[in-house]
Design an enzyme around this catalytic site. Structure first.
Site, PDB file in Angstrom:
ATOM      1  N   ASP A  67       0.906  -1.350   0.053  1.00  0.00           N
ATOM      2  CA  ASP A  67       0.172   0.025  -0.277  1.00  0.00           C
ATOM      3  C   ASP A  67       0.710   1.287  -0.046  1.00  0.00           C
ATOM      4  O   ASP A  67       2.102   1.249  -0.044  1.00  0.00           O
ATOM      5  CB  ASP A  67      -1.160   0.159   1.326  1.00  0.00           C
ATOM      6  CG  ASP A  67      -0.227  -0.038   2.366  1.00  0.00           C
ATOM      7  OD1 ASP A  67       0.769  -0.093   2.497  1.00  0.00           O
ATOM      8  OD2 ASP A  67      -1.137  -0.587   3.673  1.00  0.00           O
ATOM      9  N   ASN A 136      -7.616  -0.505  14.102  1.00  0.00           N
ATOM     10  CA  ASN A 136      -8.620  -0.549  13.733  1.00  0.00           C
ATOM     11  C   ASN A 136      -9.130  -2.127  13.058  1.00  0.00           C
ATOM     12  O   ASN A 136     -10.109  -2.166  12.477  1.00  0.00           O
ATOM     13  CB  ASN A 136      -9.388   0.580  12.790  1.00  0.00           C
ATOM     14  CG  ASN A 136      -8.654   0.799  11.719  1.00  0.00           C
ATOM     15  OD1 ASN A 136      -7.579  -0.089  11.369  1.00  0.00           O
ATOM     16  ND2 ASN A 136      -9.010   1.595  10.737  1.00  0.00           N
ATOM     17  N   HIS A 138      -7.512  -2.850  10.396  1.00  0.00           N
ATOM     18  CA  HIS A 138      -7.204  -2.860   8.864  1.00  0.00           C
ATOM     19  C   HIS A 138      -6.158  -3.710   8.468  1.00  0.00           C
ATOM     20  O   HIS A 138      -5.136  -4.165   8.972  1.00  0.00           O
ATOM     21  CB  HIS A 138      -7.223  -1.343   8.597  1.00  0.00           C
ATOM     22  CG  HIS A 138      -5.794  -0.616   8.762  1.00  0.00           C
ATOM     23  ND1 HIS A 138      -5.609   0.503   8.533  1.00  0.00           N
ATOM     24  CD2 HIS A 138      -4.644  -1.393   9.138  1.00  0.00           C
ATOM     25  CE1 HIS A 138      -4.653   0.978   8.652  1.00  0.00           C
ATOM     26  NE2 HIS A 138      -3.842  -0.038   9.125  1.00  0.00           N
ATOM     27  N   GLU A 143      -9.743  -0.608   4.874  1.00  0.00           N
ATOM     28  CA  GLU A 143     -10.309  -0.144   6.227  1.00  0.00           C
ATOM     29  C   GLU A 143     -11.575  -0.949   6.532  1.00  0.00           C
ATOM     30  O   GLU A 143     -12.235  -1.550   5.564  1.00  0.00           O
ATOM     31  CB  GLU A 143     -10.645   1.217   6.100  1.00  0.00           C
ATOM     32  CG  GLU A 143      -9.267   2.252   5.654  1.00  0.00           C
ATOM     33  CD  GLU A 143      -8.449   2.365   7.078  1.00  0.00           C
ATOM     34  OE1 GLU A 143      -8.317   1.382   7.603  1.00  0.00           O
ATOM     35  OE2 GLU A 143      -8.047   3.619   7.102  1.00  0.00           O
TER      36      GLU A 143
HETATM   37  P1  PGA Z   1       2.509  -1.095  12.370  1.00  0.00           P
HETATM   38  O1  PGA Z   1       1.375  -1.043  11.401  1.00  0.00           O
HETATM   39  O2  PGA Z   1       3.068  -2.404  11.799  1.00  0.00           O
HETATM   40  O3  PGA Z   1       3.175   0.121  12.217  1.00  0.00           O
HETATM   41  O4  PGA Z   1       1.923  -1.423  13.773  1.00  0.00           O
HETATM   42  C1  PGA Z   1       0.189  -2.063  11.175  1.00  0.00           C
HETATM   43  C2  PGA Z   1      -0.835  -1.508  10.306  1.00  0.00           C
HETATM   44  O5  PGA Z   1      -1.284  -0.399  10.552  1.00  0.00           O
HETATM   45  O6  PGA Z   1      -1.008  -2.200   9.349  1.00  0.00           O
END
Ligand code: PGA
Length: 246
Positions: A67, A136, A138, A143
């Site tokens: 992404d 959340n 995701h 999302e």
């Molecule tokens: P993080 O991100 O590895 O920095 O905790 C996780 C995400 O939001 O997919």
């Protein structure tokens, strides 16, 4: 789906990096789709170390970035593109023809999505997908509410994503949209590794693994994947029913 609990973040990263290196040995033309972020950072470093030290031929792999934040230039240190350049492409000296990242500055973002989908189709699907989980639930920028059959798309970011996402930037950054590989691609991937560490992820891991399978909580899709592995450390697994662990 299997849930595997490791003592700490280092041990789970060692496992994930070894699994990917082994997969490349077994299939030199592997298509790997990876998330950036805090969770997979050590896995990236260890993967580079493994591939280099074990002299694995990675000249035929295809690397896909999961992404990107829409509107961010690649030189922004919080961009996914910057992360992969520093952690994977430069150390491994990957050829530009070996990787594809969404261009978050493109005027036609849908065309970027089509390029990603076409590449995934041309490669016969994703062999290994390594993802994290947001606060959340995701996965990438899929999302809450995203269809489990979604392909690459542009998403309006959830408030939690906009707030938590500030951790990647040295100054307050306007985050509004993301461009992401879809959940349909995840379901179709041969193997999925979802990584999480730390006590702050304990609640979302419990919901992903033991909660209802629902598009409201994207990471619950892992329960539907027949070759999906949720790799967690003890802190992230602290709320789980221990009988569910492998
Ligand atoms: P993080 O991100 O590895 O920095 O905790 C996780 C995400 O939001 O997919």
């Amino acid at each position: 789906m299997k849930v595997i609990c490791f003592k700490n973040h280092t041990e789970l990263s060692v496992f994930a990096a070894s699994a990917i290196a082994l997969a490349i040995k077994n299939k030199p033309s592997l298509t790997l789709c990876m998330a950036s972020g805090e969770t997979p950072a050590l896995t990236c470093d260890l993967l580079v170390k493994n591939l280099t030290e074990e002299q694995v031929d990675y000249s035929k792999i295809t690397f896909l970035g999961l992404d990107e934040w829409v509107g961010l230039p690649p030189e922004n240190e919080g961009s996914c593109q910057y992360f992969f350049r520093k952690k994977i492409f430069e150390p491994l000296q990957l050829k530009a023809s070996q990787y594809f990242l969404f261009n978050a500055l493109a005027e036609d973002l849908n065309a970027e999505c089509l390029k990603m989908d076409a590449l995934i189709a041309e490669k016969g699907g994703i062999d290994i997908m390594l993802v994290g989980i947001g606060m959340n639930g995701h996965i990438g920028f899929n999302e809450p509410g995203t269809s489990f059959t979604s392909i690459s798309h542009v998403a309006a970011l959830d408030e939690i994503t906009k707030t938590v996402g500030q951790k990647y930037f040295t100054q307050q950054t306007a985050l509004t949209r993301g461009i992401t590989v879809g959940l349909g691609h995840l379901l179709n991937a041969n193997k999925v590794l979802l990584l999480a560490n730390g006590s702050k992820k304990a609640g979302v891991i419990k919901a992903a693994v033991e909660g209802p399978v629902t598009e409201i909580f994207p990471a619950s899709i892992m329960q539907q994947h027949t070759n999906g592995f949720v790799l967690i450390d003890e802190e992230a697994g602290s709320l789980l029913d221990k009988s569910k662990l492998s």
